[in-house]
Design a protein around this motif. Structure first.
Motif, PDB file in Angstrom:
ATOM      1  N   VAL A  39      13.486  35.600  61.844  1.00 52.78           N
ATOM      2  CA  VAL A  39      14.699  36.393  61.529  1.00 52.78           C
ATOM      3  C   VAL A  39      16.066  35.620  61.779  1.00 52.78           C
ATOM      4  N   GLY A  40      17.191  35.776  60.840  1.00 51.83           N
ATOM      5  CA  GLY A  40      18.301  34.897  60.745  1.00 51.83           C
ATOM      6  C   GLY A  40      19.490  35.853  61.723  1.00 51.83           C
ATOM      7  N   ILE A  41      20.073  35.173  62.060  1.00 54.79           N
ATOM      8  CA  ILE A  41      21.343  35.841  62.900  1.00 54.79           C
ATOM      9  C   ILE A  41      22.401  35.821  61.728  1.00 54.79           C
ATOM     10  N   CYS A  42      22.849  37.056  61.330  1.00 50.13           N
ATOM     11  CA  CYS A  42      24.069  37.152  60.301  1.00 50.13           C
ATOM     12  C   CYS A  42      25.331  37.396  61.127  1.00 50.13           C
ATOM     13  N   GLY A  43      26.248  37.205  60.289  1.00 51.06           N
ATOM     14  CA  GLY A  43      27.776  37.478  60.837  1.00 51.06           C
ATOM     15  C   GLY A  43      27.811  38.874  61.134  1.00 51.06           C
ATOM     16  N   ILE A 125      15.175  44.548  62.531  1.00 52.31           N
ATOM     17  CA  ILE A 125      13.842  43.957  62.362  1.00 52.31           C
ATOM     18  C   ILE A 125      13.608  42.891  63.406  1.00 52.31           C
ATOM     19  N   LEU A 126      14.387  42.671  64.532  1.00 49.94           N
ATOM     20  CA  LEU A 126      14.125  41.858  65.469  1.00 49.94           C
ATOM     21  C   LEU A 126      13.198  42.362  66.447  1.00 49.94           C
ATOM     22  N   ARG A 127      12.042  42.612  65.942  1.00 50.87           N
ATOM     23  CA  ARG A 127      10.755  43.326  66.633  1.00 50.87           C
ATOM     24  C   ARG A 127       9.622  42.839  66.046  1.00 50.87           C
ATOM     25  N   PRO A 128       8.546  43.124  66.517  1.00 53.83           N
ATOM     26  CA  PRO A 128       7.213  42.539  66.273  1.00 53.83           C
ATOM     27  C   PRO A 128       6.819  42.790  64.767  1.00 53.83           C
ATOM     28  N   THR A 129       6.946  44.117  64.349  1.00 49.52           N
ATOM     29  CA  THR A 129       6.490  44.617  63.297  1.00 49.52           C
ATOM     30  C   THR A 129       7.301  45.577  62.601  1.00 49.52           C
ATOM     31  N   CYS A 130       7.210  45.725  61.107  1.00 53.02           N
ATOM     32  CA  CYS A 130       8.076  46.724  60.541  1.00 53.02           C
ATOM     33  C   CYS A 130       7.106  47.148  59.340  1.00 53.02           C
TER      34      CYS A 130
END
Length: 350
Positions: A39-43, A125-130
């Motif tokens: 997961v990328g960190i966006c502005g 979605i900084l979590r294990p599943t979606c």
């Protein structure tokens, strides 16, 4: 389900978030369940963290961050036909109302009812599943890594901007701002056919990264050089065919027409928190065309294909990677805006 939760402005925690488990127990007939990988960190994530809001979108209760993602399909609904468990995928984070007027006109990105990850009140979605619709989940070729796939979301902004600009082979472009969006716009403009792209910024490390992306990119330090004069010198006084404003700075946006060629196009990408002014007279005498960008539409498959073919390389833009357990620290570093970093990413346990 452990997740990175923005509790309130300036307060993050990595904790169990049982509400997500309850919401996603049911898999729809055309949905897939995905185990998140990168997961990328966006502005925008950072802005919610530091300000608690972006325009009308306000964090009024705890919210999971993150919307630039790749992962692996682990379960499919009974009507899913294009994906299967084990498939590597990236996901488009905005889900529109399929029956809205905007969606039916093909402009699903401006559908007022769109549900976009990590935009209040929708969790990220900084979590294990979606769980995600098959229609907005894209199969990855074997030669596209999870890290590259998590870059498809920001790259989609650049490709959408280049498409709206109607670039012609041999055009000269100027990208104002060497942040993640400015740099993906620069490489998108080259892929669309630009002969040369000038990239401006105040941070020398970011300009060094820009210069390393292609010999057709010319960095210009806006703090020590006159951008308009540089482009005028190199174009016999004609100017740039396309100007992309990707700084989000009112001062920069006010000067977008000065380096623009007659008949050229300005593409406004950078988010402006307040109304801005620009020189309508300068636009008029050039018969300038002005386009505005809000996210993207219909470009994720194009991005994946260009990554797979090598037409676009996003790997140099990924400057730092963190483990999921270090997510809070990753956001603290991202909020400090290190000048040598472009895109930071977080890898989840597998």
């Amino acid at each position: 389900m452990e997740a990175l939760v923005l509790e309130t402005k300036d307060q993050l925690s990595l904790r169990d978030f049982p509400q997500i488990d309850r919401e996603e127990e049911t898999l729809g007939p055309r949905d897939v369940r995905i185990r998140l990988h990168t997961v990328g960190i966006c502005g925008s994530d950072v802005h919610y963290y530091t300000h608690g809001r972006i325009g009308p979108f306000v964090v009024n209760e705890p919210m999971i961050l993150g919307h630039e993602a790749s992962g692996i399909v682990i379960e499919t609904g009974p009507e899913v036909t294009t994906l299967k468990p084990g498939d590597r995928v990236c996901m488009e984070p905005g889900i529109p109302d399929p029956n809205s007027r905007a969606t039916r006109l093909g402009m699903y990105n401006v559908d007022p009812a769109v549900r976009f990850w990590a935009t209040p009140p929708v969790h990220g979605i900084l979590r294990p599943t979606c769980v995600h619709p098959e229609a907005f989940t894209y199969l990855l070729p074997d030669n596209v890594s999870f890290a590259e796939a998590a870059m498809v979301e920001p790259l989609a902004v650049g490709i959408h901007a280049a498409t709206k600009a109607r670039i012609k082979p041999g055009d000269i472009a100027l990208v104002m701002g060497a942040g993640p969006i400015g740099l993906v716009t620069a490489i998108s403009a080259l892929a669309a056919g630009c002969a040369r792209v000038y990239v401006t910024d105040l941070a020398a490390p970011k300009l060094d990264i820009a210069a390393g992306l292609s010999p057709a990119i010319t960095p210009v330090n806006a703090g020590s050089e006159d951008v308009t004069a540089v482009i005028a010198r190199d174009t016999d006084g004609w100017g740039a065919d396309v100007v992309f404003e990707a700084t989000g700075s009112p001062r920069a946006a006010a000067g977008v027409f000065a380096p623009l060629a007659p008949g050229g196009c300005v593409v406004m990408i950078g988010g402006q928190p307040d109304p801005i002014s620009y020189d309508a007279g300068a636009a008029m005498v050039r018969e300038a065309r002005v386009e505005n960008i809000f996210r993207y539409a219909h470009v994720f498959p194009r991005c994946v294909k260009m990554l797979a073919s090598g037409a676009i390389d996003v790997k140099p833009l990924i400057t730092r990677t963190f483990d999921f357990k270090d997510s809070v620290r990753a956001f603290e570093i991202a909020a400090s805006a290190p000048p040598g970093d472009v895109k930071m990413q977080i890898e989840l346990p597998q």
